[in-house]
Design an enzyme around this catalytic site. Sequence first.
Site, PDB file in Angstrom:
ATOM      1  N   LYS A  97      11.895 -16.971 -23.847  1.00 58.19           N
ATOM      2  CA  LYS A  97      12.393 -17.246 -25.194  1.00 58.19           C
ATOM      3  C   LYS A  97      12.411 -18.969 -24.775  1.00 58.19           C
ATOM      4  CE  LYS A  97      17.071 -17.064 -25.103  1.00 58.19           C
ATOM      5  NZ  LYS A  97      17.167 -18.164 -24.020  1.00 58.19           N
ATOM      6  N   THR A 101       9.820 -20.699 -23.839  1.00 60.72           N
ATOM      7  CA  THR A 101       8.938 -21.092 -23.710  1.00 60.72           C
ATOM      8  C   THR A 101       8.215 -20.834 -25.191  1.00 60.72           C
ATOM      9  OG1 THR A 101       8.421 -20.126 -21.699  1.00 60.72           O
ATOM     10  CG2 THR A 101       6.230 -20.498 -22.867  1.00 60.72           C
ATOM     11  N   ARG A 134      18.857 -27.045 -24.413  1.00 59.92           N
ATOM     12  CA  ARG A 134      19.513 -27.616 -23.371  1.00 59.92           C
ATOM     13  C   ARG A 134      18.810 -28.035 -22.373  1.00 59.92           C
ATOM     14  NH1 ARG A 134      22.282 -21.449 -22.128  1.00 59.92           N
ATOM     15  NH2 ARG A 134      20.346 -21.384 -22.480  1.00 59.92           N
ATOM     16  N   LYS A 166      14.837 -18.249  -9.666  1.00 57.23           N
ATOM     17  CA  LYS A 166      14.040 -19.097  -9.952  1.00 57.23           C
ATOM     18  C   LYS A 166      13.556 -19.253 -11.019  1.00 57.23           C
ATOM     19  CE  LYS A 166       8.921 -19.638  -9.041  1.00 57.23           C
ATOM     20  NZ  LYS A 166       7.516 -19.039  -8.883  1.00 57.23           N
ATOM     21  N   ALA A 200      25.776 -19.413 -20.902  1.00 55.49           N
ATOM     22  CA  ALA A 200      25.354 -18.108 -22.384  1.00 55.49           C
ATOM     23  C   ALA A 200      26.908 -16.404 -22.058  1.00 55.49           C
ATOM     24  CB  ALA A 200      24.555 -17.654 -23.208  1.00 55.49           C
ATOM     25  N   PHE A 257      20.444 -16.332 -23.157  1.00 52.80           N
ATOM     26  CA  PHE A 257      20.182 -15.165 -23.163  1.00 52.80           C
ATOM     27  C   PHE A 257      19.917 -14.367 -24.322  1.00 52.80           C
ATOM     28  CE2 PHE A 257      23.142 -16.411 -19.089  1.00 52.80           C
ATOM     29  CZ  PHE A 257      22.210 -15.889 -18.333  1.00 52.80           C
ATOM     30  N   PHE A 265       0.903  -9.642 -23.634  1.00 53.61           N
ATOM     31  CA  PHE A 265       0.918  -9.526 -22.397  1.00 53.61           C
ATOM     32  C   PHE A 265      -0.773  -9.220 -22.279  1.00 53.61           C
ATOM     33  CE2 PHE A 265       4.520 -11.087 -21.287  1.00 53.61           C
ATOM     34  CZ  PHE A 265       4.684 -11.639 -19.714  1.00 53.61           C
ATOM     35  N   TRP A 319       2.466 -19.670 -23.831  1.00 57.92           N
ATOM     36  CA  TRP A 319       2.092 -19.851 -22.220  1.00 57.92           C
ATOM     37  C   TRP A 319       1.482 -19.855 -22.248  1.00 57.92           C
ATOM     38  CZ3 TRP A 319       0.054 -17.436 -18.485  1.00 57.92           C
ATOM     39  CH2 TRP A 319       0.820 -17.897 -17.381  1.00 57.92           C
TER      40      TRP A 319
END
Length: 558
Positions: A72, A74, A95, A106, A274, A302, A383, A411
Amino acid sequence: MTYLTDIEIAQQCNPEPIFKIAERAHVDEKYIEQYGKNKAKVDPMFLRETDRKDGKLILVTAITPTPAGEGKTTTTIGLADGLRRIGKDVTVALREPSLGPVFGVKGGAAGGGYAQVVPMEDINLHFTGDFHAIGAANNLLAAMLDNHIQQGNALGIDVKKITWRRCVDMNDRQLRNVIDGLGGKANGVPREDGFDITVASEIMAVFCLASSVSDLKARLAKIIVGYTYDDKPVTAGDLKAQGAMTALLKDALKPNLVQTLEGTPAFVHGGPFANIAHGCNSVMATRMALKTSDYTVTEAGFGADLGAEKFLDIKCRMAGLTPDAVVIVATVRALKMHGGLDKKSLALEDLAALEKGIPNLLRHVSNIKNVYKLPCVVAVNRFPTDTDSEIEFIISKCRELGVNTVLSTVWADGGKGGEELAKEVVRLCSAENGDFTFAYSDDMSLKEKINAVVTKIYGGAGAEYTAASSKQIAQLEKLGFGSFPVCIAKTQYSFSDDPSKLGAPENFTVTVRNVKVSAGAGFVVVLTGDIMTMPGLPKVPAAENIDVDENGKITGLF
């Protein structure tokens, strides 16, 4: 094929001087306070003195998150870069990351791949010190509260009814519940206490919803820290703490200006969770972004049932904002996980799993379009393993709801991979926006508001209340807080309060176990399921892989 990590990509970037970014954002250098060469704070005086009109506001949200990832942030950054590539004047508003997740699970909040904001390491670590100031203000109030009790307790505070907790910006389950004030009379009054993570502190919510220093101070004064022996609320104003707290926060309140890898101006400011708070960057940063460009791209945390619901029902309600378009981010992989497919099998085409999982996306789309009545587009992060049949299946299902689907490759390709999404967003912004509507009205009771969110947004049958939560709601309405919006804290992994219920579950009830007021923020917090306000570290924390060499170069940060 070897891919660079996010930090390696960011470290290859040669960012432009921050004054150049400010100029691109139409901000005169007299409003800029530098934090090194590539970071700055912007004086709020800019908002009072600029004559620029607000630009269009684009909200990026997502399906219910899964371990497969959605991208999101990205997408938000890549969309902004895509808009700039097609000739639009644009800013992005995000944020700030919390140190807890950075060193725990991570992940940060600076994007990924070739759609990032930089300096990535600074943003994900101490940045400009905003969170430290928020933690200090929170703990100053806690210290003044306990000191008041120690010095005679003139307000008659019942130590068993104290609601204010200390905070630290780190995942530390050991601090969830503590006994403090031990060691004899000189060391305080022994009592049960606890810590929240800084991003769950009401100070963070107040900070992100305040419109000015004076509004910040007024909100801080309203914070309820506990109750007297006869159940009267005690506020930070009663403790005369609001002035000192504001002094700690006055510089932090100034929005931070940085840039994307492609030089798009980015305001990164504030960071409430969130799932346990309202999950949006600060109102001041959003307003500043709107004044500095024709298009502002922002995100909510989220899935849309959490972040977007709170962005729309809390932030937009309080700040008078109306989004011009909404982007809902999804991946084929995540939808197949919602359909019950194991993470190890996501690379295989599986239309049956996709068919079982796609109702999750469709419910989010329907909520934005039919409940909030906002125009939206679905952005599918493609992807290499996604097949044409799977993509076409998503496109056809969304088309049935009258919503377009655009493939995104930000990405891997940065802004270039977001150009098609940018064109669709521009089209939506130029079309008739419809009639933006909240999920509930101010005049509903607290239980009616909770029920509206559970039934209209989550798709559940309604809410169930413990005896304690019903009593708390009755007390809050008696105290005059019934008109407040509700901020529902629940798991981010399901529409329900049960993280194991994937996809789009139906006929479930949400259990409300605790209700408290954030009087300074201006909303009522509703705790459901097993949600906690202090996360813990995983078995293998991300911190184990983070290092720095003698030249100061950080490695292992994603």
